[in-house]
Design a protein around this motif. Structure first.
Motif, short mmCIF file in Angstrom:
data_model
loop_
_atom_site.label_atom_id
_atom_site.label_comp_id
_atom_site.label_asym_id
_atom_site.label_seq_id
_atom_site.Cartn_x
_atom_site.Cartn_y
_atom_site.Cartn_z
N VAL C 40 1.02 -1.16 0.07
CA VAL C 40 -0.05 0.23 0.34
C VAL C 40 0.85 1.33 -0.06
N ALA C 41 2.09 0.88 0.76
CA ALA C 41 2.74 2.70 0.64
C ALA C 41 3.75 3.17 -0.67
N ILE C 42 3.87 2.01 -0.54
CA ILE C 42 4.30 1.73 -2.92
C ILE C 42 3.10 2.38 -3.75
N ASN C 43 1.56 1.43 -3.43
CA ASN C 43 1.24 2.20 -4.16
C ASN C 43 0.58 3.71 -3.77
N VAL C 44 0.76 3.71 -2.68
CA VAL C 44 0.80 5.25 -2.38
C VAL C 44 1.65 6.42 -3.50
N VAL C 45 2.83 6.06 -3.48
CA VAL C 45 3.53 6.59 -4.95
C VAL C 45 3.41 6.50 -5.88
N PHE C 46 2.84 5.70 -6.05
CA PHE C 46 2.32 5.10 -8.02
C PHE C 46 1.46 5.70 -7.70
N GLY C 47 0.27 6.52 -6.86
CA GLY C 47 -0.71 6.25 -7.50
C GLY C 47 -0.74 8.15 -7.57
N ILE C 48 0.11 8.33 -6.44
CA ILE C 48 0.41 10.06 -6.36
C ILE C 48 1.42 10.38 -7.52
N ALA C 49 2.52 9.51 -8.11
CA ALA C 49 3.83 10.02 -9.38
C ALA C 49 2.77 10.36 -10.44
N ARG C 216 5.68 20.38 -19.60
CA ARG C 216 5.02 18.57 -20.13
C ARG C 216 5.46 17.07 -20.41
N LEU C 217 6.48 17.66 -20.46
CA LEU C 217 7.54 16.71 -20.92
C LEU C 217 8.09 16.58 -19.73
N ILE C 218 8.72 18.17 -18.80
CA ILE C 218 9.14 17.76 -17.75
C ILE C 218 8.67 17.17 -16.10
N ALA C 219 7.24 17.00 -16.29
CA ALA C 219 5.34 16.35 -15.44
C ALA C 219 5.84 14.18 -15.68
N LEU C 220 5.83 14.25 -17.24
CA LEU C 220 5.76 13.24 -17.68
C LEU C 220 7.08 12.71 -16.79
N VAL C 221 8.40 12.64 -16.87
CA VAL C 221 9.63 12.42 -16.73
C VAL C 221 9.62 12.67 -15.00
N LEU C 222 9.23 13.05 -14.52
CA LEU C 222 9.01 13.46 -13.30
C LEU C 222 7.69 11.74 -12.69
N SER C 223 7.05 12.36 -13.06
CA SER C 223 5.87 10.91 -13.11
C SER C 223 6.54 9.50 -13.28
N GLY C 224 7.16 9.56 -14.55
CA GLY C 224 7.90 8.53 -14.78
C GLY C 224 9.30 7.81 -13.79
N SER C 225 10.09 8.36 -13.77
CA SER C 225 10.77 8.10 -12.66
C SER C 225 10.59 8.07 -11.15
N ILE C 226 9.66 8.95 -10.54
CA ILE C 226 9.17 8.35 -9.48
C ILE C 226 8.08 7.05 -9.33
N THR C 227 7.90 6.58 -10.64
CA THR C 227 6.92 4.87 -10.91
C THR C 227 7.77 4.39 -10.43
N ALA C 228 9.57 4.78 -11.37
CA ALA C 228 10.10 2.91 -11.53
C ALA C 228 10.83 3.29 -9.67
N LEU C 229 10.77 4.67 -9.78
CA LEU C 229 11.50 4.14 -8.26
C LEU C 229 10.19 3.33 -7.57
N ALA C 230 9.63 3.38 -7.13
CA ALA C 230 8.05 2.96 -6.43
C ALA C 230 8.51 1.29 -6.96
N GLY C 231 8.71 1.38 -8.21
CA GLY C 231 8.79 0.09 -8.70
C GLY C 231 9.55 -0.84 -8.55
N ALA C 232 11.18 0.07 -8.12
CA ALA C 232 12.56 -0.74 -8.18
C ALA C 232 12.21 -1.25 -6.52
N ILE C 233 11.79 -0.11 -5.28
CA ILE C 233 11.72 -0.39 -4.37
C ILE C 233 10.65 -1.75 -4.16
N TYR C 234 9.89 -1.76 -4.81
CA TYR C 234 8.53 -2.77 -4.43
C TYR C 234 9.58 -4.68 -5.09
N ALA C 235 10.16 -4.25 -5.60
CA ALA C 235 11.09 -5.75 -6.52
C ALA C 235 11.41 -6.18 -5.10
#
Lengths: 295, 255, 332
Positions: C40-49, C216-235
């Motif tokens: 759930v904690a990881i999902n919180v980051v996933f969702g907010i990103a 917009r590009l910056i927003a997408l890149v921020l969203s993508g990299s923070i989501t990837a961080l959530a994935g990395a923490i999840y692994a």
């Protein structure tokens, strides 16, 4: 050598017409209502499962008439579902940002997935082609199953009927007026909301029909929706969003890409397909076959 | 008087439709240049081309002597051009004050892109500047009001305030009094006159109302079927028989 | 409601409340619940990103599963194959991969296609990533990567062994709280306000001198990299990484969290992720209905509570307050 070429062209046409059967309803609904319906793939899949259930009464020996009846049953069932979806989803979200409609149909696709898993389970199911279509034809070294020829013909027939209705009948003219300016169409006395409803019903019925006609073309699994909706999206994007003719040509073009990819890049299915779509979007974001907008 | 904006040989086609045909237009520092012309003459298209919303099909545009023909709108804004729209464009869901704060911050961000990103609330100086702009344009009462509930005229003033927040050298106003009642129109003209004077701005505007044109303009160009047919001092333009024929004839009563 | 005056006290007390709740879990619940709570904690980051791009910049992406999967696979691969690398480096690499994928997707599609079209393109790119993951040998093809161990963080003087007991759980809570705070800063500061301008009226924003494509590009890149961080923490938490993470249906998750909680609120996706976690737990015995649950819930929220739970609470509160304080209007 000639056999290889014929096989590639034949495989291209199977892929193209199977995908066009699914894309036809998708592009129709998009062209008229401007709703990109993710769940179309889901209802195509359920159509396939419905036909499977009907055909399971016949065991392994299925007569052609039963196969066609099963496809019509699937088509009617999905057309009926279309009424429910139009009432519960499309009409309720008419005044909301398009993004939310898209999210709703996306959610609906997942619901379709869930329904299939719940009713028919996760296992692969399959139906054999009708007994009249179990033969193969040999042509210049290529082997062409008659059932695959049936799939190709089905796609061509659906295209010809749709094209005739859209371009040669008064109903088609009304649809084109509504697609361009629904407000004006309402002013001149066309019952827009009823036309929308029948468009959705037709679109869904086409999804069901595709599911029924293609039930023996590939095995059934809950992944079917996702696979076909992406192929159909590709066709709709390349075909210029909402044009049935465009979708038909685009499906043949992408079928060739797919068949070449299957022959020369067998380990990476889909890669060339997605790369082509990406390329088309970069070069012509409005679609390869759309006419340049005049305004 | 040095030239601020200089457009030479501007063409603009949309497909086969030729909207602008060989338009020359310039604007000196401190000048107030009004473009008039009947509906469909291409005034708004000219505005779009000059502000960078769209590119001309041919021709060159320079700003302060620098060629900006292929520069995007935001870049021209950064080099000192403020622009309004016929129907005011403001951030509807934000309060009037926030609208101006975003504008002030946009200006600051251009100057120092990385400064103050760790600051959350708008800086004191930014907020104060926004407050004084609100007051200057008579919008102090609307401070906390979301822009979507403001009246048409108030939105126009808010848009003007946002443009002033950019501290532009040149203000481009597209029909600033369109859709206003005569009383509001006079107030708007007085306000524009005041802000242009106080901030030492140059002004380029399109306008329909002849009263407004002659009160604000120091130079007038007449656009007719995408061509500049006359350009000169207000008195010259008023006296020009061609202009009378194609334009003023119908509106002479207003002038 | 002004966006120019931010009140950190409110945010930090809510965050403290969430963190405190998460820290209590290992002391009162079994391992299954602790695992779920970490998810759930990881999902919180996933969702907010996701919502940082969606609500703030107006970018709808159906491809957030691919960012998550790329982060998870990156961490999974480096942990199993290059385990001499410090964990922090692995996390940064994952964020970099997610950011790069977002950058490529954005450069290809963001400027040309907006709204609905962009969403479809992200879906197609996501499908491509899914195919590649399933076909690449070094990523384990259909089976994914197994044996993704929890790492040891070497801080020079002390070593933090995250494999021991609930250590990795506490690491998840701490890192997620940090990421949420980072996103809150981006949401609330000058950058967030300009993003909101870009979404609200791109033309006006552009004529304030804002480079809207770049924003917009910056927003997408921020969203993508923070989501990837959530994935990395999840692994290392799941200890296994499978291609399902890249499947299109997984991209519905952040959408669901966001819309369930309320996309207009920074903590909306957090509320959504927690509610969904509770629901998931309550229905854990009903095998095979997860798609139906996610899809049905998302559909129900879009159709009947488009403002989400927080939006609903907000309007209820306003209705309760309205009759009791009629003076508010007069104080203009």
């Amino acid at each position: 050598m000639a056999g290889d070429l014929i096989t590639i062209l034949f495989n291209a046409m199977i892929w193209a017409m199977a995908t066009f059967l699914v894309a036809s309803g998708l592009t129709l609904v998009f062209g008229i209502l401007h709703v990109l319906n993710f769940s179309h793939g889901g209802f195509f899949m359920i159509g396939g499962y419905v036909a499977y259930t009907v055909l399971s009464m016949f065991g392994a020996d299925i007569p052609l008439w039963a196969y066609l009846v099963a496809a019509i049953v699937a088509s009617v069932a999905m057309g009926g579902t279309g009424v429910a979806v139009d009432t519960l989803v499309f009409r309720r979200l008419k005044s909301v940002d398009g993004v939310y409609v898209l999210i709703a149909t996306y959610a609906l696709l997942l619901v379709c997935d869930g329904v299939v898993k719940l009713i028919w389970g996760l296992n692969y199911l399959s139906v054999s082609p009708p007994r009249e279509l179990l033969d193969v034809i040999f042509l210049g070294g290529a082997i062409l199953p008659t059932f695959s020829i049936f799939v190709i013909l089905s796609g061509v027939v659906v295209f010809l009927v749709l094209d005739y209705v859209l371009n040669r009948t008064s109903a088609g003219r009304i649809l084109q007026v509504i697609a361009i300016d629904p407000w004006m169409a309402g002013v001149v006395g066309i019952n827009v909301s009823s036309v929308y409803r029948w468009t959705v019903i037709t679109g869904f019925a086409l999804a069901g029909l595709a599911g029924g006609l293609l039930v023996a073309n590939q095995s059934l699994s809950p992944d079917l929706a996702g696979i076909f909706i992406l192929q159909a999206f590709g066709v709709v994007i390349v075909g210029g969003m909402g044009s049935v003719r465009g979708a038909f040509v685009a499906s043949i073009f992408l079928g060739l890409v797919e068949a070449l990819s299957a022959t020369y890049l067998p380990n990476y299915p889909g890669v060339l397909f997605f790369a082509t779509i990406a390329l088309v979007l970069i070069v012509r974001p409005e679609g390869l076959l759309s006419r340049q907008a005049t305004t | 008087m040095s030239t601020l904006l200089d457009a030479r040989g501007i063409f603009k086609d949309y497909g086969r439709i030729k909207v602008l045909k060989n338009v020359d237009l310039d604007l000196g520092e401190g000048e107030r240049h009004v473009v008039i012309g009947p509906n469909g003459a291409g005034k708004t298209t000219l505005f779009k081309v000059l502000s960078g919303e769209t590119r001309p099909s041919a021709g060159t545009i320079s700003l302060n002597g620098r060629d900006v023909t292929h520069e995007a709108g935001f870049m021209r804004t950064r080099s000192g051009v403020g622009r309004s729209f016929q129907v005011a464009r403001v951030f509807l869901e934000m309060t009037a004050l926030d609208n101006i704060i975003v504008a002030v911050e946009a200006r600051e961000a251009t100057r120092r892109p990385w400064a103050g990103l760790l600051r959350l609330s708008a800086a004191r100086t930014v907020a104060d500047e926004a407050e004084s702009l609100l007051a200057a344009l008579g919008l102090a009462a609307a401070r906390e009001t979301p822009a979507e509930t403001l009246s048409h005229g108030d939105r126009k003033r808010l848009e003007l305030a946002m443009n002033l927040a950019l501290r532009p050298k040149l203000l481009m106003l597209d029909e600033p009094t369109a859709g206003m009642s005569p009383t509001d129109r006079q107030a708007a003209v007085n306000l524009i006159d005041k802000v242009v004077r106080e901030n030492g701005l140059s002004l380029l505007l399109t306008e329909h109302d002849m009263g407004v044109v002659f009160q604000l303009g120091t130079r007038i160009s007449v656009l007719h079927y995408g061509e500049v047919v006359v350009s000169g001092l207000p008195a010259e333009v008023r006296a020009n028989p061609l202009v009378r024929e194609i334009y003023l004839g119908r509106n002479a009563g207003h002038a | 409601m002004t966006i120019a005056r931010v009140r950190p006290a409110i945010f930090f007390s809510l965050l403290a409340l969430l963190v405190a709740g998460a820290l209590i879990v290992p002391h009162v619940a079994n391992r299954g619940v602790v695992f779920l709570s970490g998810v759930v904690a990881i999902n919180v980051v996933f969702g907010i990103a996701f919502n940082l791009a969606f609500a703030k910049a107006g970018i709808l992406s159906f491809g957030n599963a691919m960012f998550f999967a790329v982060g998870a696979y990156c961490a999974g691969y480096l942990i199993t194959q290059q385990n001499h690398l410090p964990f922090v480096v692995i996390l940064l690499a994952a964020a970099g991969c997610g950011g790069l994928l977002a950058l490529v997707t954005g450069l290809l599609a963001l400027r040309r296609a907006s709204g609905v079209y962009f969403a479809v393109i992200t879906l197609a790119v996501g499908a491509l990533v899914h195919v590649l993951i399933m076909k690449l040998n070094f990523l384990g093809r259909n089976d994914g990567l197994v044996g993704v161990n929890r790492p040891i963080i070497d801080l020079g003087l002390v070593e933090l062994d995250l494999a021991r007991g609930d250590a990795y759980y506490y690491f998840i809570i701490a890192s997620c709280a940090l990421l949420v705070t980072l996103m809150w800063v981006l949401w609330s500061n000058r950058f967030g306000r300009s993003l909101q301008g870009v979404k609200s009226d791109p033309m006006r924003a552009s004529f304030l001198g804002i480079d809207i494509d770049r924003k917009r590009l910056i927003a997408l890149v921020l969203s993508g990299s923070i989501t990837a961080l959530a994935g990395a923490i999840y692994a290392p938490w799941a200890q296994i990484v499978t291609p399902e993470l890249a499947h299109w249906s997984f991209s519905t998750m952040p959408l669901l969290f966001t819309l369930l909680g309320g996309s207009a609120f920074f903590l909306g996706p957090a509320v959504g992720a927690i509610l969904f976690g509770l629901l998931d737990y309550a229905t854990r015995s009903l095998i095979g209905i997860s798609d139906l649950l996610v899809g049905g819930l998302l559909l129900a929220v879009v159709l009947s509570v488009p403002g989400g739970v927080l939006g609903l609470l907000g309007s209820l509160l306003a209705r309760v307050r309205a009759p009791s304080s009629p003076r508010r209007e007069g104080r203009a």
